[in-house]
Scaffold this active site. Structure first.
Site, PDB file in Angstrom:
ATOM      1  N   GLY A  70      -6.251  -4.095   7.285  1.00 21.04           N
ATOM      2  CA  GLY A  70      -7.237  -3.025   7.288  1.00 21.04           C
ATOM      3  C   GLY A  70      -8.375  -3.159   8.287  1.00 21.04           C
ATOM      4  O   GLY A  70      -8.816  -2.163   8.872  1.00 21.04           O
ATOM      5  N   THR A 117      -0.990   1.652   7.020  1.00 20.22           N
ATOM      6  CA  THR A 117      -0.868   0.451   6.180  1.00 20.22           C
ATOM      7  C   THR A 117      -0.855  -0.775   7.075  1.00 20.22           C
ATOM      8  O   THR A 117      -0.281  -0.745   8.157  1.00 20.22           O
ATOM      9  CB  THR A 117       0.414   0.508   5.312  1.00 20.22           C
ATOM     10  N   GLY A 118      -1.498  -1.841   6.611  1.00 17.88           N
ATOM     11  CA  GLY A 118      -1.548  -3.046   7.417  1.00 17.88           C
ATOM     12  C   GLY A 118      -2.885  -3.732   7.268  1.00 17.88           C
ATOM     13  O   GLY A 118      -3.636  -3.443   6.322  1.00 17.88           O
ATOM     14  N   ARG A 132     -14.829  -6.120  -0.830  1.00 14.26           N
ATOM     15  CA  ARG A 132     -14.226  -5.767   0.467  1.00 14.26           C
ATOM     16  C   ARG A 132     -13.541  -4.396   0.374  1.00 14.26           C
ATOM     17  O   ARG A 132     -12.822  -4.107  -0.567  1.00 14.26           O
ATOM     18  CB  ARG A 132     -13.197  -6.840   0.861  1.00 14.26           C
ATOM     19  N   VAL A 133     -13.773  -3.563   1.363  1.00 13.89           N
ATOM     20  CA  VAL A 133     -13.106  -2.258   1.413  1.00 13.89           C
ATOM     21  C   VAL A 133     -12.234  -2.236   2.671  1.00 13.89           C
ATOM     22  O   VAL A 133     -12.690  -2.601   3.756  1.00 13.89           O
ATOM     23  CB  VAL A 133     -14.135  -1.106   1.450  1.00 13.89           C
ATOM     24  N   GLY A 134     -10.991  -1.824   2.515  1.00 12.10           N
ATOM     25  CA  GLY A 134     -10.075  -1.776   3.656  1.00 12.10           C
ATOM     26  C   GLY A 134     -10.102  -0.423   4.348  1.00 12.10           C
ATOM     27  O   GLY A 134     -11.023   0.381   4.152  1.00 12.10           O
ATOM     28  N   ASP A 135      -9.077  -0.183   5.134  1.00 15.30           N
ATOM     29  CA  ASP A 135      -9.023   1.062   5.927  1.00 15.30           C
ATOM     30  C   ASP A 135      -8.554   2.277   5.126  1.00 15.30           C
ATOM     31  O   ASP A 135      -8.884   3.413   5.467  1.00 15.30           O
ATOM     32  CB  ASP A 135      -8.055   0.876   7.108  1.00 15.30           C
ATOM     33  N   THR A 152       0.860  -1.191   0.000  1.00 13.47           N
ATOM     34  CA  THR A 152       0.000   0.000   0.000  1.00 13.47           C
ATOM     35  C   THR A 152       0.893   1.236   0.000  1.00 13.47           C
ATOM     36  O   THR A 152       1.981   1.205   0.582  1.00 13.47           O
ATOM     37  CB  THR A 152      -0.869  -0.016   1.282  1.00 13.47           C
TER      38      THR A 152
HETATM   39  N1  ASP Z   1      -4.421  -1.486   4.696  1.00 13.60           N
HETATM   40  C1  ASP Z   1      -4.616  -2.104   3.421  1.00 13.60           C
HETATM   41  C2  ASP Z   1      -5.956  -2.785   3.441  1.00 13.60           C
HETATM   42  O1  ASP Z   1      -6.273  -3.454   4.403  1.00 13.60           O
HETATM   43  C3  ASP Z   1      -3.583  -3.104   3.064  1.00 13.60           C
HETATM   44  C4  ASP Z   1      -2.167  -2.708   3.385  1.00 13.60           C
HETATM   45  O2  ASP Z   1      -1.906  -1.621   3.808  1.00 13.60           O
HETATM   46  O3  ASP Z   1      -1.280  -3.530   3.183  1.00 13.60           O
HETATM   47  O4  ASP Z   1      -6.650  -2.700   2.464  1.00 13.60           O
END
Ligand code: ASP
Length: 355
Positions: free
Chosen positions: A277, A274-275, A251-254, A223
């Site tokens: 979500g 990032t991580g 699916r929608v992430g953070d 990300t």
């Molecule tokens: N945070 C992002 C999500 O969950 C993925 C990522 O940052 O690696 O969509």
């Protein structure tokens, strides 16, 4: 006297009506424009000639020693190029919004990162992209989610912020809007790189039908995000992503959720996360950082550590964030093997790092 009194009261009545309708016009007709107008009329605070840029290319990633030196160099080169691009804008007096958008566009176009071209693929082998941007000066924000044909999702997010009265557009509606705004549409196959296809095939081979599995740590990374403080003291944040390999369709992430993966407020900080979500959404990470600073007066680095190492660490939630505060102090905590990241400051300090 009497007639003068009548004249005076009808004059007042007309005046009251005029101001009432003017007020109604602004409140009912253009509530958001009025808010922006007020913020724009505030005198620029100035920032004694200081600017700061912090970027990330995703947390997770491979453990030290598992990537070739060449591959590491490729990542560091791209992070440095991105820092140079953004630094040039900020050093020339450009605004933080332009800086974060330009940097994120560059990383979206770079196939190494999980955003734009090179995004990871969902359970159907398709790239579904999320992005957001926020202006710390006005408190305005824009986001798009689940888009498959917009070359640079963060630019579409900025158009949502600047050209509509909404904050987030998803799927087809977002794509149509972006095209109407003259943004470059691409075929969904544009985003798919041989490397991501290979990761997806490996994921698919292990996936249990009907059960949504969690991708391996190294498949989650990439990300991209940027936060900046410009010479006028204005903060901005932007994030763009393909999400996680094998994610469910829709699916929608953070990343596009304001307050979870992206947030900016001039009197606290600008944040891009990032991580994993789902954890970042449930913990409202980006806003939590701003709130710790605003309500407890916690320094940005301490607040970042508290959230990523302690709070998320205790939940076994993998990830990291980048943040810059109103004085140019930065934080880049992560609880994973690696986080592609970098910063540059008007003082000349700069760094790009992986582990
Ligand atoms: N945070 C992002 C999500 O969950 C993925 C990522 O940052 O690696 O969509």
């Amino acid at each position: 006297m009497k007639s003068k009194g009548i004249h005076c009261s009808s004059f007042l009545k007309i005046n009251r009506m005029f101001f009432a309708s003017l007020l109604w016009f602004f409140l009912a007709g253009f509530p958001l424009s009025a808010q922006v107008k007020q913020a724009l009329e505030e005198p620029a605070k100035g920032n004694s000639g200081r600017w700061t840029l912090v970027i990330h290319g995703g947390a997770g990633g491979p453990a030290r020693g598992t990537m070739t030196n060449e591959r590491e160099k490729d990542y560091l080169d791209k992070l440095n190029e991105a820092l140079q691009l953004g630094s040039k804008i900020l050093a020339n007096g450009g605004n933080s919004l332009d800086a974060v958008e330009t940097v994120v566009n560059f990383l979206e176009d770079c196939p190494l990162f999980n955003a734009g071209r090179g995004a990871v693929l969902n359970e159907n082998g398709k790239a579904e992209l999320d992005a957001a941007i926020m202006d710390g000066r006005t408190g305005m924000a824009g986001a798009v989610a689940g888009v498959t044909t917009i070359k640079n999702p963060v630019t579409a997010a900025r158009a949502v912020m600047e050209k509509t009265s909404h904050v987030m557009l998803v799927g087809k509606g977002a794509e149509e809007f972006a095209e109407n705004q003259g943004l470059q549409p691409v075929d969904p196959s544009y985003f798919i790189t041989p490397e991501r296809l290979d990761s997806w095939e490996k994921w698919k081979a292990k996936a249990t039908p009907g059960k949504n599995s969690t991708p391996a740590e190294k498949e989650k990374s990439g990300t991209v995000g940027a936060v900046a403080l410009d010479l006028k003291g204005n903060l901005a944040a932007a994030t763009s992503t393909g999400g996680m390999t094998g994610k469910m369709v829709g699916r929608v992430g953070d990343s596009p959720i304001i307050g979870a993966g992206t947030y900016a407020k001039n009197n606290t900080c600008a944040v891009s996360a990032t991580g994993h979500g789902e954890y970042f959404i449930r913990n409202v990470v980006a806003y939590d950082l701003s709130a710790l600073m605003e309500y407890l007066g916690m320094p940005v680095a301490e607040a970042g550590k508290r959230i990523i190492m302690e709070k998320l660490g205790q939940q076994k939630a993998a990830g990291g964030l980048i943040a810059v505060d109103k004085d140019g102090n930065i934080a880049m905590p992560f609880n994973t093997n690696a986080m592609f990241r970098g910063f540059a400051k008007s003082t000349g300090e700069h760094e790009a790092a992986i582990y």
